[in-house]
Design a protein around this motif. Structure first.
Motif, short mmCIF file in Angstrom:
data_model
loop_
_atom_site.label_atom_id
_atom_site.label_comp_id
_atom_site.label_asym_id
_atom_site.label_seq_id
_atom_site.Cartn_x
_atom_site.Cartn_y
_atom_site.Cartn_z
N ARG A 89 -17.86 -68.32 -61.96
CA ARG A 89 -18.28 -69.60 -62.55
C ARG A 89 -17.40 -69.95 -63.74
O ARG A 89 -16.94 -71.07 -63.91
CB ARG A 89 -19.73 -69.48 -63.00
CG ARG A 89 -20.54 -70.74 -62.81
CD ARG A 89 -22.00 -70.48 -63.06
NE ARG A 89 -22.69 -69.96 -61.91
CZ ARG A 89 -23.50 -68.91 -61.92
NH1 ARG A 89 -23.73 -68.26 -63.03
NH2 ARG A 89 -24.09 -68.52 -60.82
N TYR A 90 -17.19 -68.94 -64.56
CA TYR A 90 -16.39 -69.15 -65.77
C TYR A 90 -14.97 -69.58 -65.43
O TYR A 90 -14.43 -70.54 -65.98
CB TYR A 90 -16.39 -67.85 -66.56
CG TYR A 90 -15.92 -68.00 -67.96
CD1 TYR A 90 -14.71 -67.46 -68.36
CD2 TYR A 90 -16.68 -68.68 -68.90
CE1 TYR A 90 -14.28 -67.60 -69.65
CE2 TYR A 90 -16.25 -68.83 -70.18
CZ TYR A 90 -15.05 -68.28 -70.56
OH TYR A 90 -14.62 -68.42 -71.85
N THR A 91 -14.33 -68.85 -64.50
CA THR A 91 -12.95 -69.19 -64.15
C THR A 91 -12.88 -70.54 -63.47
O THR A 91 -11.88 -71.26 -63.62
CB THR A 91 -12.30 -68.13 -63.24
OG1 THR A 91 -13.21 -67.80 -62.21
CG2 THR A 91 -11.93 -66.90 -64.00
N THR A 92 -13.91 -70.91 -62.73
CA THR A 92 -13.91 -72.24 -62.12
C THR A 92 -13.88 -73.32 -63.20
O THR A 92 -13.12 -74.29 -63.09
CB THR A 92 -15.16 -72.44 -61.27
OG1 THR A 92 -15.28 -71.35 -60.37
CG2 THR A 92 -15.07 -73.72 -60.49
N ASP A 93 -14.68 -73.14 -64.22
CA ASP A 93 -14.67 -74.12 -65.30
C ASP A 93 -13.32 -74.17 -65.98
O ASP A 93 -12.83 -75.23 -66.36
CB ASP A 93 -15.75 -73.80 -66.34
CG ASP A 93 -17.14 -74.15 -65.83
OD1 ASP A 93 -18.12 -73.58 -66.32
OD2 ASP A 93 -17.22 -74.99 -64.92
N LEU A 94 -12.68 -73.01 -66.12
CA LEU A 94 -11.36 -72.99 -66.73
C LEU A 94 -10.37 -73.78 -65.89
O LEU A 94 -9.59 -74.59 -66.39
CB LEU A 94 -10.85 -71.55 -66.84
CG LEU A 94 -11.53 -70.66 -67.86
CD1 LEU A 94 -10.82 -69.33 -67.90
CD2 LEU A 94 -11.51 -71.31 -69.22
N LEU A 95 -10.42 -73.51 -64.59
CA LEU A 95 -9.49 -74.18 -63.68
C LEU A 95 -9.66 -75.69 -63.76
O LEU A 95 -8.71 -76.46 -63.69
CB LEU A 95 -9.77 -73.71 -62.25
CG LEU A 95 -8.62 -73.75 -61.26
CD1 LEU A 95 -7.45 -72.94 -61.78
CD2 LEU A 95 -9.07 -73.21 -59.94
#
Lengths: 265, 348, 325
Positions: free
Chosen positions: A92-98
């Motif tokens: 979830r976190y990396t998706t938001d970063l992307l």
């Protein structure tokens, strides 16, 4: 209080109508049959069109969907249904970063990963850049809407003897489908209008671009290049192309919802 | 679900039909004879390049030269990395850049252009005379009002308002900027030491507009503003632009004749064609003029591409030059054309 | 009477534990594995991106180190680079975008989900989603011709006469400004907030509303005190999507922000954002140091996104935990 919310809605909707109206006003007269069938011509000549840009955009979006939809949808399913606490958090976190990566940085990334490796610009590179940009929106919305399906449905399915994946596939996903479609279409709409990632990947083309291996024109890219030129005729065509782009996205939106609504309601 | 899949397959079939159809319309000759060339670079000459490549394609329908204007720096970088077949730039490559390239790169001047000071001052419709000191002072931020003595001195008959000057420059890197600051560096030692020459610089003052169009738009919208744009943008947008004093002392307005005069007044064209003609000392020369170059590799592997490019260059120097003035570019002087024709032979 | 053991014996011996192969090819495990692979690919892509940005910025990292973040000068000629004005501009325009966009967006979503009849609501939501498809170039062009003069001539005098004592609204305005950048961003993030919030609000079970009304609440009280908090996580999720878009938006912002790398406390003055700087200079940058500086800007933005997301996650964690308690 409700009137205030109504006013907010009115404002949001009127912005869109303003944009559509402006595009029509500025570019309406450039829309003719040639626009949809001919290649662009240099300034000073009449009769050119955006045909290669329309086809190019269609191909790029198909590629982007092939990458963005599976990763987005299945990633969302993982987060909502199968994920453990820590891995789900990480994803979830990396998706938001992307999602926060500027479109030009995504273009630079695709340039280094694909174009430099292949040695030339191509539709493939553009499709990859756009596909990666679609993923975060698709993942987040799939997850949100799967979560919003009440647990009673899941439990009901499991109680009837379905395995977990069957329950998800045949009960939960269909229940969340309208929302998931919204999310995916939103993602598609967003990348349909992106220019910056394509500057260094699909590159642009004055001619047709058969296959997937050559540079290709696309609607947002051609709009950008025509809009920053000094010529009034090119400006008008740019506005007209903007109108066409919006109409195509609207048509895809309507088409997708019609197809899905019949089946699941 | 079946209906969805059916419709999707139909749509995909449609698209691939059109797609393969286009590959047939691309070449009157069979696929084997088709030559596809990609080039990238400067935005300034895009109108004339797109005209040239389109005309050339009409003449030889199996040759497709696809040019994309991503900027001079982009053109240089893509040439160095070898992802395009040719490049285009408003500012010549430096020695370090030439060394980075895998093969030797040749510069070929194509047309001449000019950068003009365009302004928007309420109540002023005449042409304003700009001295080099005035331009440098304005862009350094030292001259802040239109009523400054430096400006009044050169424009006795014009009623310049006592308003702040709003400076507008390019926010994106650009060959146009390169030409402008190259000129300012030559006429103002303070500019040269404080700011310098590059496609992007650290502007002491001003707002940034994106592209020539962005600057033109901002100038037109902002009262009492001044910006620099390519001549054709000022002409097409019907903006007022001023005269600039050249080293000989004459106040010259940019037009095709004065730009060609700037190129003609150049004494020695170096063999590699990398030269700056800003602040040229000709009698009728416009001081902020510049060549724009095509970057061609000196060794081209693909025989078909080599033939296409070399023949295009020859065509560009002869028939092509006849098309430039209609689009507000100045043609190359005869001597330069002759030199280039000799250099084309050197492409292997 | 048969003993329990014979019953068990007749029922059959307990099944053997499943073999590894059986476990591997069981539907659930496959589904878990497949979805995990796709989800993990997201992490892979992001890690790759992080690495590319980090390594691409090598030159300037070595030269400037941490002072890159504090420096205020951006000089491609002297090769002196500092990111502070860009960081400031990015944060300010995104903040303005949220301040304008969130109330508008959530308000519209509430209207569409609670008050409007479902047909009207779907139709209007459709139309608003189209806003997401408008190319950012067109937003930028439209903004230059309409928004900027509007802000300069109509909005600024009003702001200065009412709120002029605040440092945010002082100084001369040319139209292109941080405020213009924030405003166009607000419009661009509206469709995300509205669509997703609306769908989430619609998904709130009807019995929640009915229970509240049964207890005597008015319709508005029900909406504001029951439905919206129920959907809070989804709404906040949509705000994040919107914020991420605002942080990274390139084309539209660069056309209206003024592109002046200075730190202006006043919203009416020009500014510069990270994405705009990269978009403006990347195509023309040829010196390795300049390119490295631009990539480092991209890396800085990436790190800002990491921090912002971390802060937001903490916020959600604490608020939902409190709600549960």
């Amino acid at each position: 209080m409700f009137t205030i919310t109504g006013a907010c809605t009115l404002l949001a909707v009127s912005v869109l109508f303003f944009i559509l109206g402006y595009l029509l006003w500025k570019g309406g007269h450039a829309l003719n049959w040639d626009f949809f069938t001919k290649l662009p011509v240099p300034v000073g000549e009449t009769g050119g069109g955006f045909a290669n840009a329309i086809l190019g955009s269609a191909k790029l979006l198909i590629l982007a969907s092939l990458i963005g939809i599976p990763i987005g949808f299945l990633g969302g399913v993982y987060l909502a249904e199968f994920g453990g606490a820590t891995t789900a958090f990480a994803v979830r976190y990396t998706t938001d970063l992307l999602n926060g990566v500027p479109s030009i940085v995504m273009g630079i990334f695709a340039y280094r990963m694909v174009v430099v490796q292949m040695g030339h610009f191509s539709t493939l590179a553009g499709g990859i850049a756009l596909g990666v940009m679609m993923v975060p929106i698709a993942v987040r919305s799939t997850e949100e809407f799967l979560r919003s399906v009440p647990n009673t449905l899941r439990e009901g399915a499991l109680a009837l003897g379905a395995t977990k994946w069957r329950a998800v596939a045949t009960v939960v996903v269909p229940a969340a489908l309208p929302g998931i479609t919204t999310g995916i279409l939103l993602a598609l709409a967003r990348v349909a209008g992106e220019t910056a990632p394509l500057l260094f990947t699909a590159f642009g083309n004055m001619f047709w671009s058969p296959g997937w291996n050559q540079p290709t024109a696309s609607l947002p890219d051609t709009i950008f290049k025509f809009a920053i030129s000094p010529y009034e005729e090119w400006h008008q065509q740019a506005w007209a192309a903007g109108l066409v782009l919006l109409t195509l996205v609207l048509a895809t939106n309507i088409g997708a919802r019609l197809m899905l609504r019949r089946r699941y309601f | 679900m079946k209906r969805v899949l059916l419709i999707l397959t139909l749509a995909l079939l449609c698209i691939s039909c059109v797609d393969s159809d286009t590959s047939r319309t691309n070449a009157a000759a069979p696929q084997a004879g088709q030559v596809l060339i990609n080039g990238a670079g400067a935005t300034f000459p895009t109108p004339i390049y797109s005209k040239w490549f389109s005309e050339y394609h009409r003449k030889f329908s199996n040759i497709q030269i696809n040019y994309q204007s991503i900027g001079s720096g982009g053109g240089i970088r893509q040439m160095i990395e070898g992802t395009v077949d040719f490049g285009a730039t408003d500012g010549p490559m430096t020695d370090e850049q030439l060394q980075q390239a895998k093969t030797k790169i040749l510069h070929f001047p194509t047309v001449l252009g000019a950068v003009v000071p365009a302004y928007n001052i309420a109540g002023v419709t005449q042409d304003i005379n700009f001295t080099p000191e005035a331009l440098a002072g304005i862009f350094l931020g030292k001259i802040t009002k239109w009523s400054d003595p430096e400006l009044k001195k050169a424009n006795p008959g014009i009623n310049l308002p006592d308003q702040n000057i709003v400076v507008i420059h390019r926010s994106d890197g650009s060959g146009t900027t390169y030409v402008w600051v190259d000129y300012l560096s030559k006429v103002s030692p303070e500019w040269k030491s404080k700011v310098g020459v590059n496609t992007s610089v650290n502007w002491p003052v001003g707002l940034g507009g994106k592209g020539n169009e962005g600057v033109a738009g901002l100038v037109k919208q902002t009262p009492n503003s001044i910006g620099y744009v390519e001549l054709i943008y000022a002409v097409q947008n019907k903006m007022g632009y001023g005269k600039v004093r050249n080293p000989v002392g004459a106040m010259i307005k940019a037009d095709l004749a004065s730009v060609t005069a700037a190129a003609a007044s150049m004494k020695n064209m170096p063999a590699d064609f990398r030269v700056s003609i800003t602040n040229a000392a000709g009698k009728d020369a416009y001081p902020i003029s510049s060549f724009t170059w095509l970057l061609i590799p000196s060794k081209i592997q693909d025989a078909a591409k080599k033939k296409a490019l070399t023949e295009f260059l020859q065509w560009m120097l002869t028939d092509g030059q006849n098309m430039v003035e209609a689009l507000s570019y100045a043609r190359l002087p005869k001597e330069v054309v002759a030199m280039e024709q000799k250099t084309i032979a050197g492409i292997q | 009477m048969r003993s329990s053991s014979t019953i068990v014996a007749q029922a059959g011996a307990p099944r053997r534990a499943r073999t590894f192969r059986q476990r591997l090819f069981h539907g659930d495990q496959i589904a878990h594995a497949v979805t995990f692979i796709f989800a993990a690919s997201i992490i892979l892509i992001t890690a790759l991106l992080f690495y590319e940005l980090y390594s691409g910025a090598g030159l300037t990292r070595q030269k400037f180190g941490w002072s890159f973040l504090m420096g205020r000068i951006w000089d491609p000629v002297a090769l002196e680079f500092g990111a502070l004005p860009f960081i400031y501009g990015t944060l300010v325009t995104s903040a303005v975008a949220l301040i304008i966009g969130v109330p508008l967006g959530v308000g519209a979503a509430i209207f569409l989900a609670e008050l409007a009849p479902i047909g009207v609501s779907s139709g209007l939501a459709f139309i608003i989603e189209l806003l997401a498809a408008v190319p950012s170039v067109i937003y930028g062009l439209l903004a230059i011709f309409t928004l900027v003069p509007f802000l300069r001539d109509d909005v600024t005098p009003v702001l200065q006469s009412t709120l002029g004592f605040l440092p945010f609204f002082q100084g001369v305005s040319y139209g292109v400004s941080l405020l213009a950048g924030g405003s166009i961003l607000a419009i661009m993030i509206l469709p995300f907030i509205i669509s997703i919030s609306r769908e989430v609000l619609l998904a709130v079970p009807q019995d929640q509303r009915e229970a509240s009304l049964a207890l005597g609440a008015t319709r508005w009280e029900t909406t504001w005190n029951v439905v919206v908090p129920y959907a809070k996580a989804g709404i906040i999720g949509s705000i994040f999507l919107a914020l991420a878009r605002a942080l990274g938006e390139t084309m539209a912002v660069t056309m209206v922000i003024g592109n002046d790398p200075k730190i202006n406390l006043s919203l009416l003055g020009p500014g510069y954002s990270i994405a705009a700087a990269i978009a403006n200079e990347f195509t023309e940058a040829t010196s390795d140091m300049h390119i490295s500086a631009l990539i480092e800007l991209g890396f800085v933005l990436f790190c800002i996104t990491i921090v912002v997301n971390a802060v937001a996650r903490l916020l959600i964690l604490t608020t939902t935990r409190r709600a549960k308690a």
